[in-house]
Design an enzyme around this catalytic site. Structure first.
Site, PDB file in Angstrom:
ATOM      1  N   LYS A 120       0.825  -1.217   0.000  1.00 13.93           N
ATOM      2  CA  LYS A 120       0.000   0.000   0.000  1.00 13.93           C
ATOM      3  C   LYS A 120       0.852   1.258   0.000  1.00 13.93           C
ATOM      4  O   LYS A 120       0.453   2.261  -0.585  1.00 13.93           O
ATOM      5  CB  LYS A 120      -0.941  -0.003   1.204  1.00 13.93           C
ATOM      6  CG  LYS A 120      -2.143  -0.926   1.020  1.00 13.93           C
ATOM      7  CD  LYS A 120      -3.208  -0.642   2.046  1.00 13.93           C
ATOM      8  CE  LYS A 120      -4.413  -1.532   1.839  1.00 13.93           C
ATOM      9  NZ  LYS A 120      -5.385  -1.424   2.933  1.00 13.93           N
ATOM     10  N   LYS A 200      -4.951 -11.389  -5.794  1.00 16.86           N
ATOM     11  CA  LYS A 200      -6.189 -11.428  -4.987  1.00 16.86           C
ATOM     12  C   LYS A 200      -7.275 -10.530  -5.590  1.00 16.86           C
ATOM     13  O   LYS A 200      -6.967  -9.443  -6.074  1.00 16.86           O
ATOM     14  CB  LYS A 200      -5.844 -10.945  -3.569  1.00 16.86           C
ATOM     15  CG  LYS A 200      -6.956 -11.085  -2.562  1.00 16.86           C
ATOM     16  CD  LYS A 200      -6.622 -10.403  -1.245  1.00 16.86           C
ATOM     17  CE  LYS A 200      -6.925  -8.934  -1.295  1.00 16.86           C
ATOM     18  NZ  LYS A 200      -6.953  -8.224  -0.009  1.00 16.86           N
ATOM     19  N   LYS A 203     -11.421  -4.940  -3.952  1.00 22.49           N
ATOM     20  CA  LYS A 203     -12.461  -3.941  -4.209  1.00 22.49           C
ATOM     21  C   LYS A 203     -11.896  -2.720  -4.933  1.00 22.49           C
ATOM     22  O   LYS A 203     -12.634  -1.932  -5.488  1.00 22.49           O
ATOM     23  CB  LYS A 203     -13.149  -3.542  -2.904  1.00 22.49           C
ATOM     24  CG  LYS A 203     -12.229  -3.019  -1.812  1.00 22.49           C
ATOM     25  CD  LYS A 203     -12.910  -2.982  -0.443  1.00 22.49           C
ATOM     26  CE  LYS A 203     -11.831  -2.852   0.635  1.00 22.49           C
ATOM     27  NZ  LYS A 203     -12.115  -3.456   1.883  1.00 22.49           N
TER      28      LYS A 203
HETATM   29  P1  TYM Z   1     -10.413  -6.054   4.288  1.00 27.61           P
HETATM   30  O1  TYM Z   1     -11.460  -5.028   4.422  1.00 27.61           O
HETATM   31  O2  TYM Z   1      -9.351  -5.873   3.268  1.00 27.61           O
HETATM   32  O3  TYM Z   1     -11.075  -7.470   4.056  1.00 27.61           O
HETATM   33  C1  TYM Z   1     -12.083  -7.935   4.933  1.00 27.61           C
HETATM   34  C2  TYM Z   1     -12.052  -9.447   5.025  1.00 27.61           C
HETATM   35  O4  TYM Z   1     -12.295 -10.032   3.763  1.00 27.61           O
HETATM   36  C3  TYM Z   1     -11.230 -10.912   3.401  1.00 27.61           C
HETATM   37  N1  TYM Z   1     -10.997 -10.795   1.953  1.00 27.61           N
HETATM   38  C4  TYM Z   1     -10.906 -11.858   1.133  1.00 27.61           C
HETATM   39  N2  TYM Z   1     -11.020 -13.179   1.365  1.00 27.61           N
HETATM   40  C5  TYM Z   1     -10.878 -14.001   0.310  1.00 27.61           C
HETATM   41  N3  TYM Z   1     -10.612 -13.569  -0.940  1.00 27.61           N
HETATM   42  C6  TYM Z   1     -10.494 -12.259  -1.229  1.00 27.61           C
HETATM   43  N4  TYM Z   1     -10.261 -11.863  -2.472  1.00 27.61           N
HETATM   44  C7  TYM Z   1     -10.653 -11.328  -0.154  1.00 27.61           C
HETATM   45  N5  TYM Z   1     -10.613  -9.970  -0.069  1.00 27.61           N
HETATM   46  C8  TYM Z   1     -10.821  -9.669   1.233  1.00 27.61           C
HETATM   47  C9  TYM Z   1     -10.027 -10.389   4.211  1.00 27.61           C
HETATM   48  O5  TYM Z   1      -9.073 -11.392   4.420  1.00 27.61           O
HETATM   49  C10 TYM Z   1     -10.689  -9.970   5.502  1.00 27.61           C
HETATM   50  O6  TYM Z   1     -10.889 -11.046   6.372  1.00 27.61           O
HETATM   51  N6  TYM Z   1      -7.598  -4.947   8.240  1.00 27.61           N
HETATM   52  C11 TYM Z   1      -8.763  -5.669   7.792  1.00 27.61           C
HETATM   53  C12 TYM Z   1     -10.034  -5.296   8.540  1.00 27.61           C
HETATM   54  C13 TYM Z   1      -9.880  -5.367  10.013  1.00 27.61           C
HETATM   55  C14 TYM Z   1      -9.902  -6.577  10.783  1.00 27.61           C
HETATM   56  C15 TYM Z   1      -9.699  -6.143  12.137  1.00 27.61           C
HETATM   57  C16 TYM Z   1     -10.062  -7.921  10.464  1.00 27.61           C
HETATM   58  C17 TYM Z   1      -9.696  -4.314  10.837  1.00 27.61           C
HETATM   59  N7  TYM Z   1      -9.583  -4.783  12.132  1.00 27.61           N
HETATM   60  C18 TYM Z   1      -9.613  -7.057  13.156  1.00 27.61           C
HETATM   61  C19 TYM Z   1      -9.994  -8.843  11.519  1.00 27.61           C
HETATM   62  C20 TYM Z   1      -9.783  -8.405  12.841  1.00 27.61           C
HETATM   63  C21 TYM Z   1      -8.982  -5.391   6.325  1.00 27.61           C
HETATM   64  O7  TYM Z   1      -8.618  -4.351   5.826  1.00 27.61           O
HETATM   65  O8  TYM Z   1      -9.715  -6.329   5.704  1.00 27.61           O
END
Ligand code: TYM
Length: 335
Positions: A120, A200, A203
């Protein structure tokens, strides 16, 4: 806590999604799908991580809108706000307060080596928030004494830091935090881009054909899958050498409930065209009711805010308890 309360106490789950774009089918398979399965057996905290979102530049009105969009999508996917605590991260200020404390226990190298930070900070301009982001994530988890964190594979490294920080604090100040375990499902933990199946699904991909958004219409879903990049050769087989086909098989598995073996048998003599048509139909049928429910919920913003306000009140009660304990242990004066 008395023994009767202890007997009734369910293990705790926390997880979250950053509202920096429209949710994709990856969020459903990697996260929401599993949250829904687990929500009756655990004491669940599910949050919309708006504070994480501002580590990259956000337009304020868009962030506000997407935060509420994400909350409505959680419910549309099956999160029951009566059973689970559903809230917006910035509504529980204890997360940031704990972050400061944990920051003082985190080495620079621990944050610097995070692959998501490296990716990032190359793409967007660098800032301290982006660097320290995994500490905020650790606080999100540790403040609720979470035992299990259901996430996709890309979050594994962040989870490891949360575990290290919990152990480090417990070692220095006596037992304070539960040490969280990741819950990464075998199937769907990494849905790949439809255009570049070694990357991956995200969004924020510039090519919208690469991503199935949970709000896409049936036609959009079917067209995107029809145009998905597949591998050279023929045959519907699940293998690392065929990442495009493996990705579509995963989507078919999740949307239809059929096993990989059943899918291979079903398409034994079929070409890629027929297979893609079946995957497109199946994914569209799977997402259709979610999308309808989402638009219904999203049209009642007052109700949505009411749910989030109640969720934040409930979450704060737990968060305050942990923070009080932490402040006392590190030597802050309580009055
Ligand atoms: P984020 O918003 O990028 O993604 C949210 C969740 O979705 C999963 N994910 C995917 N799984 C499979 N294939 C994909 N293509 C895919 N894209 C996204 C991510 O692995 C995630 O589980 N930092 C985190 C959000 C967060 C969080 C937390 C998660 C903030 N605090 C505490 C767990 C615990 C994030 O940006 O996820």
């Amino acid at each position: 806590m008395n023994s009767i309360e202890n007997i009734d106490k369910k293990p705790v789950i926390l997880s979250g999604i950053t509202p920096s774009g429209i949710l994709t089918i990856g969020h459903l398979t990697g996260a929401l799908h599993n949250w829904v399965k687990l929500q009756n057996s655990y004491d669940c905290y599910f949050m919309i991580a708006d504070q994480h979102a501002i580590t990259v530049k956000q337009e304020p009105a868009a962030l506000r809108k997407r935060t509420l969009d994400t909350a409505a999508m959680f419910i549309a996917c099956g999160i029951d706000p009566e059973t689970s605590n559903l809230f917006i991260q910035s509504h529980v200020p204890e997360h940031s307060q704990l972050t400061w404390v944990l920051s003082c226990f985190t080495g620079m190298g621990e944050c610097g080596r995070m692959t998501q930070y490296k990716d990032k900070s190359e793409k967007h301009s660098e800032n301290v928030g982006l660097f320290a982001y995994p500490i905020l994530m650790a606080s999100d988890i540790l403040i609720y004494q979470a035992n299990l964190v259901p996430v996709g594979e890309d979050q594994k490294q962040h989870l490891e830091l949360s575990r290290n920080l919990a152990n480090r604090f417990n070692f220095n100040y006596s037992e304070t935090f539960a040490v969280p375990e990741p819950f990464i499902a075998e199937i769907g933990a990494r849905i790949m881009s439809l255009q570049e199946p070694n990357k991956k699904m995200s969004k924020s991909d510039e090519n919208s054909n690469a991503t199935i958004f949970l709000t896409d219409s049936d036609t959009e879903i079917k067209n995107k899958i029809k145009r998905a990049v597949t591998d050279s050769g023929t045959g519907i087989k699940f293998s690392d050498e065929k990442p495009g086909i493996a990705n579509l098989m995963t989507l078919y598995n999740i949307s239809s409930g059929k096993s990989f073996k059943e899918i291979e048998e079903e398409f034994e003599n079929a070409g890629y065209g027929d297979f893609k048509k079946a995957v497109g139909d199946s994914v569209a049928n799977y997402l259709n009711p979610i999308r309808d429910k989402y638009f219904e919920l999203r049209n009642n913003e007052l109700k949505l805010k009411e749910i989030l306000s109640l969720g934040a009140d409930k979450a704060r009660k737990t968060a305050m308890k942990t923070l009080r304990k932490v402040y006392k242990k590190i030597g802050f004066v309580s009055l």
